[in-house]
Scaffold this active site. Structure first.
Site, PDB file in Angstrom:
ATOM      1  N   ASP A 130      -7.829  -5.361   0.126  1.00 26.61           N
ATOM      2  CA  ASP A 130      -8.287  -6.095  -0.902  1.00 26.61           C
ATOM      3  C   ASP A 130      -7.947  -7.769  -0.859  1.00 26.61           C
ATOM      4  O   ASP A 130      -8.612  -8.460  -1.604  1.00 26.61           O
ATOM      5  CB  ASP A 130      -7.910  -5.619  -2.308  1.00 26.61           C
ATOM      6  CG  ASP A 130      -8.295  -4.489  -2.789  1.00 26.61           C
ATOM      7  OD1 ASP A 130      -7.462  -3.359  -2.934  1.00 26.61           O
ATOM      8  OD2 ASP A 130      -9.716  -4.293  -2.800  1.00 26.61           O
ATOM      9  N   HIS A 169       0.808  -1.128  -0.173  1.00 30.86           N
ATOM     10  CA  HIS A 169      -0.057  -0.045  -0.034  1.00 30.86           C
ATOM     11  C   HIS A 169       0.737   1.282   0.122  1.00 30.86           C
ATOM     12  O   HIS A 169       2.081   1.245   0.548  1.00 30.86           O
ATOM     13  CB  HIS A 169      -0.964  -0.019   1.198  1.00 30.86           C
ATOM     14  CG  HIS A 169      -2.120   1.020   1.117  1.00 30.86           C
ATOM     15  ND1 HIS A 169      -1.737   2.262   1.547  1.00 30.86           N
ATOM     16  CD2 HIS A 169      -3.262   0.653   0.629  1.00 30.86           C
ATOM     17  CE1 HIS A 169      -3.015   2.765   1.235  1.00 30.86           C
ATOM     18  NE2 HIS A 169      -4.084   2.012   0.834  1.00 30.86           N
TER      19      HIS A 169
HETATM   20  C1  SDX Z   1      -6.231  -0.094  -2.857  1.00 30.50           C
HETATM   21  O1  SDX Z   1      -4.520   4.647  -2.079  1.00 30.50           O
HETATM   22  C2  SDX Z   1      -5.440   4.102  -1.380  1.00 30.50           C
HETATM   23  O2  SDX Z   1      -5.736   4.346  -0.391  1.00 30.50           O
HETATM   24  C3  SDX Z   1      -5.905   2.610  -2.026  1.00 30.50           C
HETATM   25  C4  SDX Z   1      -6.894   2.007  -1.539  1.00 30.50           C
HETATM   26  C5  SDX Z   1      -8.155   2.573  -1.109  1.00 30.50           C
HETATM   27  O3  SDX Z   1      -8.895   2.392  -0.226  1.00 30.50           O
HETATM   28  O4  SDX Z   1      -8.721   3.464  -1.885  1.00 30.50           O
HETATM   29  O5  SDX Z   1      -6.382   1.555  -0.038  1.00 30.50           O
HETATM   30  C6  SDX Z   1      -7.312   0.774  -2.177  1.00 30.50           C
HETATM   31  O6  SDX Z   1      -5.986   0.388  -4.094  1.00 30.50           O
HETATM   32  C7  SDX Z   1      -5.411  -1.086  -2.127  1.00 30.50           C
HETATM   33  C8  SDX Z   1      -4.176  -1.550  -2.858  1.00 30.50           C
HETATM   34  C9  SDX Z   1      -4.480  -2.606  -3.913  1.00 30.50           C
HETATM   35  N1  SDX Z   1      -3.567  -2.815  -4.734  1.00 30.50           N
HETATM   36  C10 SDX Z   1      -2.918  -4.174  -4.878  1.00 30.50           C
HETATM   37  O7  SDX Z   1      -3.090  -4.763  -3.845  1.00 30.50           O
HETATM   38  C11 SDX Z   1      -1.924  -4.274  -6.043  1.00 30.50           C
HETATM   39  C12 SDX Z   1      -0.736  -4.855  -5.400  1.00 30.50           C
HETATM   40  N2  SDX Z   1       0.023  -3.851  -4.721  1.00 30.50           N
HETATM   41  C13 SDX Z   1       0.782  -3.032  -5.669  1.00 30.50           C
HETATM   42  O8  SDX Z   1       0.619  -2.748  -6.751  1.00 30.50           O
HETATM   43  C14 SDX Z   1       1.434  -1.813  -4.654  1.00 30.50           C
HETATM   44  O9  SDX Z   1       1.716  -2.220  -3.393  1.00 30.50           O
HETATM   45  C15 SDX Z   1       0.474  -0.767  -4.720  1.00 30.50           C
HETATM   46  C16 SDX Z   1       0.199  -0.080  -5.957  1.00 30.50           C
HETATM   47  C17 SDX Z   1      -0.491  -0.827  -3.880  1.00 30.50           C
HETATM   48  C18 SDX Z   1       1.379   0.569  -3.971  1.00 30.50           C
HETATM   49  O10 SDX Z   1       2.440   0.890  -4.666  1.00 30.50           O
HETATM   50  P1  SDX Z   1       3.175   1.977  -4.466  1.00 30.50           P
HETATM   51  O11 SDX Z   1       3.098   2.648  -3.163  1.00 30.50           O
HETATM   52  O12 SDX Z   1       3.702   2.823  -5.330  1.00 30.50           O
HETATM   53  O13 SDX Z   1       4.964   1.173  -3.978  1.00 30.50           O
HETATM   54  P2  SDX Z   1       5.748   0.685  -5.173  1.00 30.50           P
HETATM   55  O14 SDX Z   1       5.233   0.158  -6.333  1.00 30.50           O
HETATM   56  O15 SDX Z   1       6.830   1.887  -5.331  1.00 30.50           O
HETATM   57  O16 SDX Z   1       6.506  -0.677  -4.476  1.00 30.50           O
HETATM   58  C19 SDX Z   1       7.368  -0.334  -3.419  1.00 30.50           C
HETATM   59  C20 SDX Z   1       8.181  -1.561  -3.614  1.00 30.50           C
HETATM   60  C21 SDX Z   1       8.845  -1.897  -5.141  1.00 30.50           C
HETATM   61  O17 SDX Z   1       9.894  -2.485  -4.949  1.00 30.50           O
HETATM   62  P3  SDX Z   1      11.338  -1.785  -5.257  1.00 30.50           P
HETATM   63  O18 SDX Z   1      10.807  -0.891  -6.601  1.00 30.50           O
HETATM   64  O19 SDX Z   1      11.382  -0.767  -4.324  1.00 30.50           O
HETATM   65  O20 SDX Z   1      12.330  -2.693  -5.200  1.00 30.50           O
HETATM   66  O21 SDX Z   1       7.543  -2.722  -3.159  1.00 30.50           O
HETATM   67  C22 SDX Z   1       7.389  -3.487  -4.206  1.00 30.50           C
HETATM   68  C23 SDX Z   1       7.674  -2.911  -5.299  1.00 30.50           C
HETATM   69  O22 SDX Z   1       8.094  -3.539  -6.407  1.00 30.50           O
HETATM   70  N3  SDX Z   1       5.846  -3.917  -4.071  1.00 30.50           N
HETATM   71  C24 SDX Z   1       5.333  -5.318  -4.175  1.00 30.50           C
HETATM   72  C25 SDX Z   1       4.150  -5.176  -4.005  1.00 30.50           C
HETATM   73  N4  SDX Z   1       3.788  -3.757  -3.852  1.00 30.50           N
HETATM   74  C26 SDX Z   1       4.866  -3.262  -3.854  1.00 30.50           C
HETATM   75  N5  SDX Z   1       6.161  -6.248  -4.652  1.00 30.50           N
HETATM   76  C27 SDX Z   1       5.489  -7.659  -4.484  1.00 30.50           C
HETATM   77  N6  SDX Z   1       4.052  -7.716  -4.393  1.00 30.50           N
HETATM   78  C28 SDX Z   1       3.633  -6.519  -4.103  1.00 30.50           C
HETATM   79  N7  SDX Z   1       1.958  -6.499  -4.017  1.00 30.50           N
END
Ligand code: SDX
Length: 431
Positions: free
Chosen positions: A366, A308
């Site tokens: 989720d 998140h």
């Molecule tokens: C919702 O914003 C809100 O409040 C949203 C929400 C709401 O109520 O409105 O809470 C609802 O959207 C919840 C999130 C649902 N999405 C997912 O479950 C999809 C999987 N999650 C990822 O796509 C991700 O965690 C996000 C999009 C939720 C957050 O992304 P960020 O904050 O932009 O973080 P990032 O992509 O920069 O990741 C940071 C690091 C990265 O590694 P590095 O590049 O630093 O080496 O963490 C890793 C990412 O690769 N990472 C994950 C991961 N999520 C982040 N690695 C594996 N699996 C994951 N799920």
């Protein structure tokens, strides 16, 4: 308006600027950079808005480190346990918990707006039966501005109130109609003798051929899912609604824009993607393979339902959702649901894995919602529409807050341009 008692000093080149700092009720201070370009001739740069406050709001606060979510100051776990969705809607819309009389009046007003204009049924018939319900919701909600002309003038506080109630009341009806259309069953009209969650379940699962009784435990679980998804600060879809509304567009068009943004798998579409991922994993012995893929920089795969932007601790909504999942599956006698077993083992292994610990990747809202919704009989394609039904009150509350702000300006970000500098046109024969 937050007070400005401190300043930040910014020095670059031959310039030193004093920028006002604003202090919130709770959370980090902000540096007001609204005059930065005028005074310093530079922009800030923050793709994805990881360090940018886009607005002042009094509605919801998230403490990502503590894993805390407050709606008008009330913790989500207390609201999920002691309140119910329409009461939380009142709190989000009007700022305080209602008295019994206020709640009764509010619920009555919502209940009496649950039917949609009969002619809107024609919109559904224009879609293919295999259309994703989110595609239908984006279209039909946008089309509401063609039917409810008496609540599109955002400068009129009464029309804003009517539009708010109409959106909150009609979203479950539209979502249920989208579902019925895709399965070829007739639409079910809302019933005024049912509560919000029971009405939605009945409109989805009742058929004219027989009576339908809503199971109170399923209705309570549905209401809790609505409550847990109601609002969440300036998430992507809420920011979309705010930006669309800043141009003065009508509320129905702006909420349709929010629905479109929510659809993405990184946002509200994650509940559908998460359940599809759990199904693809299929059994607990395949979990290590998927965890390895999630950690592999060369593999775009991510564990859906994990991570998140704000929560760097457990998402408090996921905790409540996990408890509901156990209750619903126990009620339905499918506590041995293989998908739930995979989910619980995946959560355990991920939370013990150094990669997820280091990157503070916890289950989010989720992760468990899809398991409950599937157990209740919804197809995965209905998971995000249900999120949209719930989040409508958050979008509308944030929209009302923004529109009522006398300092409202159209949102118009600048950019870091790295394209070509000015150059002259080249005739085709010289290229
Ligand atoms: C919702 O914003 C809100 O409040 C949203 C929400 C709401 O109520 O409105 O809470 C609802 O959207 C919840 C999130 C649902 N999405 C997912 O479950 C999809 C999987 N999650 C990822 O796509 C991700 O965690 C996000 C999009 C939720 C957050 O992304 P960020 O904050 O932009 O973080 P990032 O992509 O920069 O990741 C940071 C690091 C990265 O590694 P590095 O590049 O630093 O080496 O963490 C890793 C990412 O690769 N990472 C994950 C991961 N999520 C982040 N690695 C594996 N699996 C994951 N799920």
């Amino acid at each position: 308006m937050a007070d400005s008692t401190k300043t930040a000093t910014l020095s670059f080149g031959d310039k030193t600027l004093e920028l006002p700092m604003l202090s919130p009720t709770v959370g980090p201070d902000v540096i007001d950079i609204s005059k930065l370009y005028a005074k310093g001739g530079v922009f800030t740069h923050d793709p994805g808005f990881t360090s940018t406050s886009s607005c002042e709001s009094t509605i919801t606060f998230i403490d990502g480190d503590k894993g805390e979510l407050l709606h008008r100051g009330y913790p989500i776990d207390q609201l999920a346990e002691k309140s119910h969705y329409l009461e939380v809607c009142y709190l989000l819309l009007y700022g305080e918990l209602p008295t019994a009389a206020q709640l009764e009046d509010f619920e009555s007003r919502v209940t009496r707006h649950t039917m949609v204009h009969e002619q809107m049924m024609n919109f559904f018939r224009g879609f293919r039966r295999d259309a994703h319900p989110m595609a239908v919701m984006v279209g039909v909600v946008g089309a509401m501005s063609a039917f409810y002309h008496d609540s599109t003038d955002i400068t009129d506080p009464w029309q804003r109130e009517v539009a708010s109630i109409r959106l909150l009341a009609k979203m479950p009806t539209i979502a249920a109609m989208a579902y019925k259309y895709t399965i070829g069953q007739p639409f079910e009209y809302p019933r005024n003798d049912l509560d919000y969650a029971s009405n939605f379940l009945r409109m989805c699962f009742a058929v004219p051929a027989e009576d339908y009784e809503v199971d109170p435990i399923l209705s309570r679980a549905m209401d809790r899912i609505f409550t847990l998804h109601a609002d969440h600060e300036q998430n992507a879809s809420t920011s979309t609604v705010r930006l669309a509304s800043s141009s003065g567009a009508n509320p129905f068009a702006c909420i349709a824009a929010g629905i479109a943004c929510l659809w993405g798998p990184a946002h509200g579409g994650a509940n559908q993607a998460c359940l599809e991922m759990l199904r693809e994993i299929g059994s607990v012995d395949r979990i290590p393979e998927f965890i390895a893929r999630a950690k592999d920089k060369n593999d775009p795969f991510r564990l859906m339902g994990f991570g998140h932007r704000v929560y760097k601790n457990f998402d408090p909504r996921a905790k409540v959702m996990k408890q509901s999942a156990d209750e619903v599956l126990d009620l339905l006698g499918i506590e041995n649901n293989p998908t739930l077993q995979v989910a619980k083992e995946l959560e355990k292994q991920a939370l013990e894995d150094p990669y997820f610990i280091e990157k503070k990747l916890f289950p989010n809202v989720d992760f468990y919602s899809g398991i409950i919704l599937e157990a209740m009989g919804f197809p995965t394609s209905m998971f995000t529409p249900i999120f949209a039904v719930s989040r409508t009150v958050g979008w509308v509350s944030q929209w009302k807050e923004m529109i009522a702000d006398p300092a409202l300006k159209i949102g118009r970000p600048r950019q870091l341009y790295t394209g070509h500098a000015k150059r002259d046109y080249v005739d085709v024969e010289n290229r």
